[in-house]
Design an enzyme around this catalytic site. Sequence first.
Site, PDB file in Angstrom:
ATOM      1  N   LYS A   1       0.814  -1.218   0.000  1.00  0.00           N
ATOM      2  CA  LYS A   1       0.000   0.000   0.000  1.00  0.00           C
ATOM      3  C   LYS A   1       0.847   1.268   0.000  1.00  0.00           C
ATOM      4  O   LYS A   1       0.385   2.329  -0.414  1.00  0.00           O
ATOM      5  CB  LYS A   1      -0.967  -0.026   1.171  1.00  0.00           C
ATOM      6  CG  LYS A   1      -2.003  -1.136   0.985  1.00  0.00           C
ATOM      7  CD  LYS A   1      -3.139  -1.054   1.975  1.00  0.00           C
ATOM      8  CE  LYS A   1      -4.246  -2.019   1.613  1.00  0.00           C
ATOM      9  NZ  LYS A   1      -3.961  -3.394   2.061  1.00  0.00           N
TER      10      LYS A   1
HETATM   11  C1  LIG Z   1      -4.652  -4.490   1.547  1.00  0.00           C
HETATM   12  C2  LIG Z   1      -3.924  -5.769   1.450  1.00  0.00           C
HETATM   13  C3  LIG Z   1      -4.360  -6.794   0.593  1.00  0.00           C
HETATM   14  C4  LIG Z   1      -5.631  -6.692  -0.222  1.00  0.00           C
HETATM   15  O1  LIG Z   1      -5.564  -5.713  -1.233  1.00  0.00           O
HETATM   16  P1  LIG Z   1      -6.916  -5.110  -1.865  1.00  0.00           P
HETATM   17  O2  LIG Z   1      -6.491  -4.003  -2.725  1.00  0.00           O
HETATM   18  O3  LIG Z   1      -7.745  -4.652  -0.703  1.00  0.00           O
HETATM   19  O4  LIG Z   1      -7.584  -6.219  -2.598  1.00  0.00           O
HETATM   20  C5  LIG Z   1      -3.579  -7.934   0.507  1.00  0.00           C
HETATM   21  N1  LIG Z   1      -2.458  -8.084   1.237  1.00  0.00           N
HETATM   22  C6  LIG Z   1      -2.016  -7.129   2.087  1.00  0.00           C
HETATM   23  C7  LIG Z   1      -0.788  -7.368   2.877  1.00  0.00           C
HETATM   24  C8  LIG Z   1      -2.736  -5.949   2.216  1.00  0.00           C
HETATM   25  O5  LIG Z   1      -2.301  -4.998   3.041  1.00  0.00           O
END
Ligand SMILES: *Cc1c(COP(=O)(O)O)cnc(C)c1O
Length: 461
Positions: A109
């Site tokens: 993210k």
């Molecule tokens: C947020 C997240 C996901 C899922 O991603 P999305 O965009 O919500 O589908 C998967 N793995 C980790 C470690 C995350 O932080």
Amino acid sequence: MKYISTRGQIDPIEFQDAVMMGLADDGGLIVPQSIPNVKDQLDSWRELSYPELAFEIIRLYVTDIPEADLKALIETSYGEAFDPDVAVTVGVGDLYVLELWHGPTLAFKDVALQLLGNLFEYILAHRGGRLNILGATSGDTGSAAIYGVRGRAGIDIFMMHPHNRISAIQYQQIASVLDDNVHNMAVEGSFDDCQQIMKALAGDLDFKKRYHIGAVNSVNWARVLAQIVYYFKAVLDVQKTTGSSQVRLAVPTGNFGDILAGWYAMQMGLEISQLILATNENDILARFFTSGEYSMGKVHRTLSPAMDIQVASNFERYLFHKLGNDSARLCQLMEDFGKTGQLSIEIGHDGVVDSKLTAGMGSRDQCLATIKKYQSEYDYVLDPHTAVGVAVAESLGLDGDPVICLATAHPAKFPEAIRQATGRDLAGHPDIDKLTELPTRCQVVANDIEAARKVIVDTIG
Ligand SMILES: *Cc1c(COP(=O)(O)O)cnc(C)c1O
């Protein structure tokens, strides 16, 4: 490039307005009016660095920021905050792992939120005014968002997480940021409750305008846009190493933001033969793509908490495009879903919703077995989210087009899962070790829209 809402009730807007609006004012999600095709440019992009490639892609969607400024924003976002690089592809066993966790909070993210933090600051500096970011996190968004905007002038961030339902490390990571503009709220409910509160407050237009409420969740278009870039980077890299023209990608999925970026990349002409959507036991999306039925179940707590989501906010963007950008139909379906907790669409002659998107569920046992296998056979430690993606990819078979599995977090963020899988403490990282010593700040809030509203109003004054 202009932007519209999936619900069809806003006039087309520019990119900067889309970033500041977050959730569309009509309650829908903001999408680009058209998707550029770049098939003819791909060859000239093969040798570009991550920031150079990001600039080429992002400029297509951002036509209201001067190119020199946009370039500088991208270079700042993808410079030293990422070590050694933003998106690192490594061969592990019979597949490729795309490490997206080289940013400040060790999760993918950061890729979107470092850029979004800089965009917010840039836009506020040019337009004046303030921004109060309201977010909901199942763990990793919160820290990445907080690190994206901590200490920035003109911005406050209110981040809700489900009380006692995120890992100890995730909690330390968000609550140890003590900058005055960071306000952590532990909501006595699930992540879906947090998301519900966020949507209710952001959907209250008077409140939203009066308190300058903005969004950092993946409802914000800029996040999806930033994520499109690493699909290009990874596919171009693996095409170069393998000589294969088509590539498959497996994506551990919760809110559908990450894989949606892959879907846009595919629409833009990137040679992706298959997107593999991997869920944990919270498999609403896996069920949808195999049956056409989108129906809410109850939330299971798993070893991959960032994917413990039943209502995936970005799903609406996909559905809108799937329906041929038909807002009226989309509104009808979302209304059905609001009333009954389910909606359904007709599936094609081939018996699937989308011939380019295969979905599967990776159970807790498969997740643990996969972590153990990759550690013992390849000496590579997968985090439990990534392991779900790898498990689903393996279950579909690795023969044929090369498979890239997105590694969404560093395993050190989830040491208990690693210990359960391998019997050992194999996942360390100095940034994580440091956290335990740090003081924290957070307030517990009732699972209630008004309680959350009061915290914001009282804090802003
Ligand atoms: C947020 C997240 C996901 C899922 O991603 P999305 O965009 O919500 O589908 C998967 N793995 C980790 C470690 C995350 O932080």
